[in-house]
Design a protein around this motif. Sequence first.
Motif, PDB file in Angstrom:
ATOM      1  N   GLU A   1      -7.925   9.700   3.482  1.00 16.63           N
ATOM      2  CA  GLU A   1      -8.298   8.282   3.467  1.00 16.63           C
ATOM      3  C   GLU A   1      -7.062   7.391   3.540  1.00 16.63           C
ATOM      4  N   ILE A   2      -5.974   7.828   2.912  1.00 20.15           N
ATOM      5  CA  ILE A   2      -4.723   7.070   3.012  1.00 20.15           C
ATOM      6  C   ILE A   2      -4.235   7.065   4.456  1.00 20.15           C
TER       7      ILE A   2
ATOM      8  N   SER B   1      -6.262   4.638   6.384  1.00 17.92           N
ATOM      9  CA  SER B   1      -5.985   3.245   6.030  1.00 17.92           C
ATOM     10  C   SER B   1      -4.673   2.746   6.625  1.00 17.92           C
TER      11      SER B   1
ATOM     12  N   ARG C   1       0.824  -1.206   0.000  1.00 13.59           N
ATOM     13  CA  ARG C   1       0.000   0.000   0.000  1.00 13.59           C
ATOM     14  C   ARG C   1       0.861   1.260   0.000  1.00 13.59           C
TER      15      ARG C   1
ATOM     16  N   PHE D   1      -9.908   8.095  -4.603  1.00 15.10           N
ATOM     17  CA  PHE D   1      -9.091   8.148  -5.822  1.00 15.10           C
ATOM     18  C   PHE D   1      -9.976   8.177  -7.065  1.00 15.10           C
TER      19      PHE D   1
ATOM     20  N   TYR E   1       0.696   3.906  -2.973  1.00 17.49           N
ATOM     21  CA  TYR E   1       0.233   5.246  -2.605  1.00 17.49           C
ATOM     22  C   TYR E   1       1.236   6.298  -3.083  1.00 17.49           C
TER      23      TYR E   1
ATOM     24  N   GLY F   1      -5.840  -1.203  -2.012  1.00 16.66           N
ATOM     25  CA  GLY F   1      -6.263  -0.033  -1.250  1.00 16.66           C
ATOM     26  C   GLY F   1      -7.541  -0.292  -0.467  1.00 16.66           C
ATOM     27  N   SER F   2      -7.720   0.461   0.600  1.00 15.45           N
ATOM     28  CA  SER F   2      -8.961   0.347   1.374  1.00 15.45           C
ATOM     29  C   SER F   2     -10.120   0.917   0.562  1.00 15.45           C
TER      30      SER F   2
ATOM     31  N   LEU G   1      -8.306  12.278  -0.559  1.00  8.00           N
ATOM     32  CA  LEU G   1      -7.532  11.065  -0.831  1.00  8.00           C
ATOM     33  C   LEU G   1      -6.428  10.883   0.207  1.00  8.00           C
TER      34      LEU G   1
ATOM     35  N   VAL H   1      -9.978   4.725   0.343  1.00  2.00           N
ATOM     36  CA  VAL H   1      -8.923   5.213  -0.551  1.00  2.00           C
ATOM     37  C   VAL H   1      -9.343   5.056  -2.007  1.00  2.00           C
TER      38      VAL H   1
END
Length: 211
Positions: free
Chosen positions: A176-177, A180, A81, A145, A85, A137-138, A173, A141
Amino acid sequence: MGGPLHFVDVAIKLIFFYKNTNNTKKVFMSTGAETTILSVVTAIGAVSTPIIVLILSAVGWKYRQSIERRIKMDEVMRDDRISVYNDILDPFIMLLMTEEAWQRDKKNKNIDKDKLAVDRMLSIEYRRYSFKLSLVGSDGVVLAFNNLMQYVYNMSEIENAKPYDLMILLGSLLLEIRKSMGNDATVIDSWGMLDWFITDARKIKNEYLQS
């Protein structure tokens, strides 16, 4: 033999005796019924209790297994991830970087950062990164995206586009990263994720709030 009053008295006594006898029978019958019901309830409880305990244990075990599997999966995919990312964010960092900061690196001399960023987003390699993101990705995310890329794809058709439109989507984004990676309870908002690398982020935020 007694008089009429004697017969009345006897009759009354017989009536009371009958009633008392009948009530006694009812008491015994009631007690017997209650005993039977209590026995049935006790038997049901004796049978159902182990079953309930077994069901609750199975549910608890299933829930624990699910949590443990998710934790292990997150640990395994963590490095993947982080890598994807970084690859996904690279073009957007270029776009939002100031020209002065870009030109400070000698490798970037006479290179148009905006064109380079767009070219990277349209490359096959970036498509591979995007595909990998959709797999590892979750949910948050991936959704953030998707929203960001849909905006980029349709940017030319958007009337009265504002500078903060792209920033809001990118900030979402990044947020959210962050979540995650284990910061689910973060109090930072999407704008807070941009302050560190966009010099006028708060100025643009104020313009957005006043619009």
